[in-house]
Write a protein that holds these residues in place. Structure first.
Motif, PDB file in Angstrom:
ATOM      1  N   GLN A 174      14.730  -2.327  34.040  1.00  0.00           N
ATOM      2  CA  GLN A 174      15.649  -3.419  33.806  1.00  0.00           C
ATOM      3  C   GLN A 174      16.992  -3.160  33.093  1.00  0.00           C
ATOM      4  N   ARG A 175      17.990  -3.875  32.969  1.00  0.00           N
ATOM      5  CA  ARG A 175      19.141  -3.715  32.217  1.00  0.00           C
ATOM      6  C   ARG A 175      19.030  -4.531  30.922  1.00  0.00           C
ATOM      7  N   SER A 176      19.783  -4.505  29.906  1.00  0.00           N
ATOM      8  CA  SER A 176      19.854  -5.241  28.656  1.00  0.00           C
ATOM      9  C   SER A 176      20.863  -6.202  29.101  1.00  0.00           C
ATOM     10  N   PRO A 177      20.468  -7.545  28.345  1.00  0.00           N
ATOM     11  CA  PRO A 177      21.645  -8.747  28.581  1.00  0.00           C
ATOM     12  C   PRO A 177      22.858  -8.330  28.300  1.00  0.00           C
ATOM     13  N   SER A 178      24.021  -8.645  28.837  1.00  0.00           N
ATOM     14  CA  SER A 178      25.209  -8.146  28.654  1.00  0.00           C
ATOM     15  C   SER A 178      26.250  -9.404  28.808  1.00  0.00           C
ATOM     16  N   LYS A 179      27.586  -8.978  28.860  1.00  0.00           N
ATOM     17  CA  LYS A 179      28.516 -10.139  28.636  1.00  0.00           C
ATOM     18  C   LYS A 179      28.523 -10.577  30.301  1.00  0.00           C
ATOM     19  N   PRO A 180      28.815 -11.947  30.450  1.00  0.00           N
ATOM     20  CA  PRO A 180      28.955 -12.536  31.912  1.00  0.00           C
ATOM     21  C   PRO A 180      30.187 -11.872  32.411  1.00  0.00           C
ATOM     22  N   GLU A 181      30.110 -11.302  33.633  1.00  0.00           N
ATOM     23  CA  GLU A 181      31.078 -10.946  34.649  1.00  0.00           C
ATOM     24  C   GLU A 181      32.078 -11.845  35.332  1.00  0.00           C
ATOM     25  N   VAL A 182      31.255 -12.714  35.969  1.00  0.00           N
ATOM     26  CA  VAL A 182      31.641 -13.792  36.953  1.00  0.00           C
ATOM     27  C   VAL A 182      32.304 -15.031  36.087  1.00  0.00           C
ATOM     28  N   GLU A 183      31.389 -15.221  35.236  1.00  0.00           N
ATOM     29  CA  GLU A 183      31.913 -16.714  34.403  1.00  0.00           C
ATOM     30  C   GLU A 183      32.342 -16.391  33.088  1.00  0.00           C
ATOM     31  N   SER A 184      33.487 -15.371  33.191  1.00  0.00           N
ATOM     32  CA  SER A 184      33.915 -14.753  31.781  1.00  0.00           C
ATOM     33  C   SER A 184      34.665 -16.010  30.940  1.00  0.00           C
ATOM     34  N   GLN A 185      34.587 -15.896  29.752  1.00  0.00           N
ATOM     35  CA  GLN A 185      35.116 -17.160  28.811  1.00  0.00           C
ATOM     36  C   GLN A 185      35.621 -16.443  27.652  1.00  0.00           C
ATOM     37  N   ILE A 186      36.429 -17.334  26.703  1.00  0.00           N
ATOM     38  CA  ILE A 186      36.713 -16.593  25.437  1.00  0.00           C
ATOM     39  C   ILE A 186      35.824 -17.225  24.234  1.00  0.00           C
ATOM     40  N   MET A 187      35.534 -18.448  24.319  1.00  0.00           N
ATOM     41  CA  MET A 187      34.579 -19.283  23.484  1.00  0.00           C
ATOM     42  C   MET A 187      33.297 -19.299  23.684  1.00  0.00           C
ATOM     43  N   GLY A 188      32.292 -19.401  23.186  1.00  0.00           N
ATOM     44  CA  GLY A 188      30.961 -19.661  23.213  1.00  0.00           C
ATOM     45  C   GLY A 188      30.164 -18.378  23.132  1.00  0.00           C
ATOM     46  N   PRO A 189      28.656 -18.406  23.346  1.00  0.00           N
ATOM     47  CA  PRO A 189      28.014 -17.081  23.494  1.00  0.00           C
ATOM     48  C   PRO A 189      28.455 -16.256  24.625  1.00  0.00           C
ATOM     49  N   GLN A 190      28.215 -15.150  24.384  1.00  0.00           N
ATOM     50  CA  GLN A 190      28.507 -14.130  25.438  1.00  0.00           C
ATOM     51  C   GLN A 190      27.140 -13.294  25.954  1.00  0.00           C
ATOM     52  N   ILE A 191      26.414 -14.096  26.524  1.00  0.00           N
ATOM     53  CA  ILE A 191      25.094 -13.657  27.143  1.00  0.00           C
ATOM     54  C   ILE A 191      24.889 -14.032  28.542  1.00  0.00           C
ATOM     55  N   ALA A 192      24.536 -13.073  29.212  1.00  0.00           N
ATOM     56  CA  ALA A 192      24.289 -13.338  30.750  1.00  0.00           C
ATOM     57  C   ALA A 192      22.980 -12.915  31.383  1.00  0.00           C
ATOM     58  N   PHE A 193      22.442 -13.676  31.946  1.00  0.00           N
ATOM     59  CA  PHE A 193      21.211 -13.365  32.497  1.00  0.00           C
ATOM     60  C   PHE A 193      21.111 -11.962  33.353  1.00  0.00           C
ATOM     61  N   THR A 194      20.051 -11.444  33.461  1.00  0.00           N
ATOM     62  CA  THR A 194      19.946 -10.051  34.022  1.00  0.00           C
ATOM     63  C   THR A 194      19.019 -10.290  35.319  1.00  0.00           C
ATOM     64  N   GLU A 195      18.871  -9.100  36.250  1.00  0.00           N
ATOM     65  CA  GLU A 195      17.865  -9.144  37.243  1.00  0.00           C
ATOM     66  C   GLU A 195      16.485  -9.235  37.014  1.00  0.00           C
ATOM     67  N   SER A 196      16.050  -9.310  35.715  1.00  0.00           N
ATOM     68  CA  SER A 196      14.658  -9.287  35.432  1.00  0.00           C
ATOM     69  C   SER A 196      14.298 -10.895  35.158  1.00  0.00           C
ATOM     70  N   LEU A 197      13.381 -11.463  35.801  1.00  0.00           N
ATOM     71  CA  LEU A 197      12.897 -13.079  35.639  1.00  0.00           C
ATOM     72  C   LEU A 197      12.030 -12.927  34.146  1.00  0.00           C
ATOM     73  N   GLU A 198      11.742 -11.699  33.904  1.00  0.00           N
ATOM     74  CA  GLU A 198      10.943 -11.814  32.588  1.00  0.00           C
ATOM     75  C   GLU A 198      11.763 -11.971  31.523  1.00  0.00           C
ATOM     76  N   THR A 199      12.978 -11.063  31.557  1.00  0.00           N
ATOM     77  CA  THR A 199      13.863 -10.958  30.508  1.00  0.00           C
ATOM     78  C   THR A 199      14.459 -12.418  30.403  1.00  0.00           C
ATOM     79  N   ASN A 200      14.934 -12.942  31.708  1.00  0.00           N
ATOM     80  CA  ASN A 200      15.615 -14.316  31.616  1.00  0.00           C
ATOM     81  C   ASN A 200      14.825 -15.492  31.032  1.00  0.00           C
ATOM     82  N   ARG A 201      13.521 -15.260  31.351  1.00  0.00           N
ATOM     83  CA  ARG A 201      12.580 -16.396  30.719  1.00  0.00           C
ATOM     84  C   ARG A 201      12.161 -16.323  29.142  1.00  0.00           C
ATOM     85  N   ALA A 202      12.530 -14.916  28.678  1.00  0.00           N
ATOM     86  CA  ALA A 202      12.520 -14.721  27.309  1.00  0.00           C
ATOM     87  C   ALA A 202      13.547 -15.289  26.411  1.00  0.00           C
TER      88      ALA A 202
END
Length: 473
Positions: free
Chosen positions: A116-144
């Motif tokens: 799996q890859r580490s969480p990164s910045k959102p690519e589709v829903e990019s924005q200036i303000m707010g947290p810059q964390i996007a989900f990954t392809e791993s359901l376990e990582t997203n749940r964590a």
């Protein structure tokens, strides 16, 4: 082939061999051998050595039964296991099966290799303000991630397996006490009935659990942003996540939710309201600007101001096509440029879109295929369609332009009104997991429309959709 007297039969071992290269390890002990079976390419070999083979080797000379030895292995385990189908299913998922000679049962351990890859910045829903964390392809990582940023004991996870062969893991998330029980029950029923193989993304799953999959309009908001999902969960909405995709589905999602950006929650109320009004205006520009131009030039010259007639006549003096054909040609070129830009590498696609639009537009005017005014109108309509924060809704709006154009070229303003009437009727008939798609316009709730965005977030979905009749106007 292993001894016929152990807990795995020869037929099961043959079935495992057909699934690919399997690995076995035999560990001698006083009461017989212990055998480990796993798929080498699916398992973490370091995990097997550190947490299974090494602890077992230290205890093998003891006279402890297998059940007692298993308790010394610090891994997630399932056992005792006898079912052949369960063993094969877990081995293919990366688990390791441990059994002993002359032992009636075996045990499964989770030794799956984590790719799996580490969480990164959102690519589709990019924005200036707010947290810059996007989900990954791993359901376990997203749940964590959700557990880390939403440490609430009322957060519930319901797990489903879809597909007879793929067995893709899907989870339904909701906040107990805030989400409506009827919504949870309805979405559970729909997820349990999905049995299609090859579903690799939530956008494909969306077509199987929507209220009306044939509609052009999506009835659930897809999002890759962690903060947006958390805000909707705390607001009483339901979220569907799937292993192998970084996008989650949020429901119920009325029509106007598709025009709310995650960044709106971090702006002042007046700024957020201005941006939402701008997006609403962009819908009308994208859908109706070009059809209104075609209808005015084809049937309703009297509606054009007199000081604009001369520039329009001069601009169209060399164009051999009627307004409808001219508009369809430009709209088709715009869609070709958009699709080509999306399929090319990022830098090349951006350059091709800009240069291609300028070159083709200028060449089309000089060749007499179109007018300058229509190029401006079509470009403005295309630009307005990209303002929509949710891609699926933006695509639906772009497609709507074509039937509106045909109706405008056929019947003029009457055709546009016919198209608008059918569009409104369709939107009023739609629902999102049983709720009105056009809420709070239908059923009308002016009080809810006047509420601030903070008040909307603090209220649960049950409060919003189950207000007393006296509160609605």
């Amino acid at each position: 082939m292993p001894d016929q007297h152990n807990s795995i039969s020869s037929s099961l071992y043959s079935a495992l061999e057909r699934h690919g290269q399997i690995k076995t390890i035999s560990l001698p002990r006083m009461q017989g051998e212990l055998v480990l079976i796993y798929f080498e390419e699916l398992t973490d070999l370091k995990l097997i050595r550190r947490h299974i083979t090494e602890p077992l080797q230290e205890l093998l000379q003891s006279d402890l039964p297998l059940e007692a030895l298993i308790h010394h292995i610090p891994l997630e385990q399932q056992g005792p296991v006898k079912q052949r189908s369960a063993i094969i299913e877990h081995l293919i998922a990366g688990w390791t099966y441990v059994y002993g000679i002359h032992e009636p049962d075996g045990y499964l351990f989770n030794t799956r290799k984590s790719i799996q890859r580490s969480p990164s910045k959102p690519e589709v829903e990019s924005q200036i303000m707010g947290p810059q964390i996007a989900f990954t392809e791993s359901l376990e990582t997203n749940r964590a991630l959700l557990r880390q940023y939403l440490p609430d004991p009322n957060l519930r996870f319901e797990t489903f397996r879809i597909g007879e062969h793929t067995r893709t893991e899907v989870q339904l998330l909701y906040m107990e006490g805030k989400a409506r029980e009827a919504d949870v029950k309805l979405l559970k029923e729909r997820l349990s009935k999905v049995n299609e193989d090859g579903i690799t993304d939530t956008s494909m799953l969306l077509q199987s659990i929507d209220d009306d999959p044939r509609s052009l309009f999506p009835q659930m908001v897809p999002s890759e942003r962690l903060d947006r999902v958390i805000l909707n969960l705390t607001g009483g909405k339901l979220v569907v996540m799937m292993d192998g995709t970084p996008s989650a589905l949020i429901s119920p999602s009325p029509f106007f939710d598709f025009f709310k950006s995650a960044e709106d929650d971090y702006l002042r109320r007046n700024m957020a309201m201005f941006l939402r009004l701008l997006r609403t205006l962009a819908i009308f520009i994208s859908v109706f600007f070009t059809p209104m131009y075609v209808a005015a030039l084809t049937y309703h010259y009297q509606l054009i101001p007199s000081n604009m007639l001369v520039p329009l006549a001069q601009s169209r003096s060399k164009v051999p096509f009627p307004p409808l054909m001219e508009a369809l040609l430009l709209e088709f070129i715009i869609e070709l440029l958009r699709e080509a830009g999306a399929r090319l590498p990022t830098k090349v696609g951006q350059t091709m879109g800009i240069v291609g639009g300028i070159v083709i537009g200028q060449a089309a005017v000089q060749a007499g295929f179109t007018s300058n005014i229509l190029i401006i109108i079509v470009a403005l309509a295309a630009l307005s369609s990209f303002i929509t924060p949710v891609y699926l809704m933006g695509a639906a709006i772009r497609i709507l332009r074509f039937p509106m154009l045909l109706l405008a070229g056929w019947l003029g303003a009457v055709g546009i009104m016919i198209g608008v009437s059918f569009l409104i009727l369709h939107l009023l008939r739609l629902s999102t997991i049983g709720h009105s798609y056009m809420y709070p316009l239908y059923p009308m709730n002016l009080g809810m429309m006047k509420k601030s965005k903070r008040a909307w977030q603090k209220r649960t979905t049950q409060d919003i959709f189950e207000e007393p009749a006296g509160d609605r106007t």
